[in-house]
Design a protein around this motif. Structure first.
Motif, PDB file in Angstrom:
ATOM      1  N   THR A  24       0.844  -1.189   0.000  1.00 34.80           N
ATOM      2  CA  THR A  24       0.000   0.000   0.000  1.00 34.80           C
ATOM      3  C   THR A  24       0.878   1.237   0.000  1.00 34.80           C
ATOM      4  O   THR A  24       1.782   1.361   0.843  1.00 34.80           O
ATOM      5  CB  THR A  24      -0.912   0.034   1.242  1.00 34.80           C
ATOM      6  N   SER A  71      -2.866   3.661  11.418  1.00 38.53           N
ATOM      7  CA  SER A  71      -3.793   2.597  11.040  1.00 38.53           C
ATOM      8  C   SER A  71      -4.264   1.880  12.293  1.00 38.53           C
ATOM      9  O   SER A  71      -3.494   1.700  13.239  1.00 38.53           O
ATOM     10  CB  SER A  71      -3.100   1.592  10.107  1.00 38.53           C
ATOM     11  N   ASP A  73      -6.225  -1.058  11.806  1.00 39.75           N
ATOM     12  CA  ASP A  73      -6.627  -2.390  11.341  1.00 39.75           C
ATOM     13  C   ASP A  73      -5.443  -3.137  10.729  1.00 39.75           C
ATOM     14  O   ASP A  73      -5.574  -3.827   9.735  1.00 39.75           O
ATOM     15  CB  ASP A  73      -7.789  -2.293  10.345  1.00 39.75           C
ATOM     16  N   ASN A  76      -4.335  -2.088   6.858  1.00 40.79           N
ATOM     17  CA  ASN A  76      -5.230  -2.188   5.702  1.00 40.79           C
ATOM     18  C   ASN A  76      -5.742  -0.815   5.266  1.00 40.79           C
ATOM     19  O   ASN A  76      -5.851  -0.533   4.070  1.00 40.79           O
ATOM     20  CB  ASN A  76      -6.406  -3.120   6.016  1.00 40.79           C
ATOM     21  N   THR A  77      -6.079   0.023   6.226  1.00 41.62           N
ATOM     22  CA  THR A  77      -6.512   1.388   5.922  1.00 41.62           C
ATOM     23  C   THR A  77      -5.747   2.349   6.829  1.00 41.62           C
ATOM     24  O   THR A  77      -5.299   1.968   7.925  1.00 41.62           O
ATOM     25  CB  THR A  77      -8.025   1.577   6.143  1.00 41.62           C
TER      26      THR A  77
END
Length: 239
Positions: A24, A71, A73, A76-77
């Protein structure tokens, strides 16, 4: 047939276990992003915080600033980007490092400075919400704490996680700026009030274990131990 089916299942499980996760891009910089740092909250391993050097256009100038994202999580985000403030006109920032304490309170240290005339120092900010927001930074080191050595480079921050009287104590190690010729020494400071005030600067090396006369950049890497001790490793060489 059973052997073939079992082999196929093993291959699938192996690929799932060792597959490369999706990367990411969390900085999305157009000009420069560098020297990233990642911290994990010991009270919540899904809370990650990243800090890096990123270019920012401010007051008609492109200057490096320290940017952060959080983040909750496991990466992930990510939250929106926070940019830590410059503490002087035409200052640029570098070398972020972060550390959570045992209760999930987060600290960040970074250089904010300019040359000609040399000014600025190392600043520390605090976050009580997992890196979403930062309080106003306070100065830990000054450019002239050691008058001719500019001891503000590579400020690595650690915090004591022990169950001793030193729990929560902050330590920062530094070295002279890269334009300072040797002989140079590594330095450190200590804070027992969440980084708001710091002890006087002190040399990390000592008699019998001096850095030496020819190392231009004696960077020290600090840690704290489970029994409440502060330790650091640094180079030593004499010719």
């Amino acid at each position: 047939m059973k052997k073939i089916l079992l082999s196929f299942i093993i291959v699938l499980l192996t690929n799932a276990l060792y597959a490369q996760p999706t990367n990411t891009n969390i900085s999305n910089g157009l000009l420069f992003d560098g020297e990233p740092y990642l911290a994990i909250n010991p009270t919540n391993n899904q809370n990650l915080v990243s800090a890096w050097m990123g270019m920012k256009f401010t007051n008609g100038l492109f200057k490096i600033a320290i940017k952060t994202r959080a983040s909750f999580d496991g990466g992930n985000t990510w939250s929106t980007v926070n940019t830590l403030p410059h503490m002087g006109t035409a200052y640029g920032s570098a070398d972020p490092s972060m550390a959570f304490d045992a209760n999930g309170f987060l600290y960040i240290a970074y250089i904010d400075y300019k040359q000609n005339p040399d000014s600025g120092g190392i600043y520390v900010a605090r976050s009580a919400d997992g890196g979403l927001n930062w309080d106003t930074p306070s100065k830990a080191f000054d450019m002239y704490d050691v008058a001719n050595k500019r001891p503000i480079d590579r400020p690595w921050l650690v915090v004591d996680h022990s169950a001793t009287a030193n729990a929560g104590t902050l330590y920062i190690t530094t070295k002279p700026a890269p334009w300072i010729a040797p002989p140079n020494r590594p330095y450190y400071k200590v804070s027992s009030d969440s980084g708001h005030t710091w002890t006087a600067i002190a040399n990390l090396d000592g008699t019998g274990f001096l850095t030496g006369n020819c190392i231009a950049a004696p960077m020290a890497a600090p840690v704290t131990t489970i029994d409440g001790r502060f330790c650091a490793i640094y180079p030593s060489y004499k010719k």
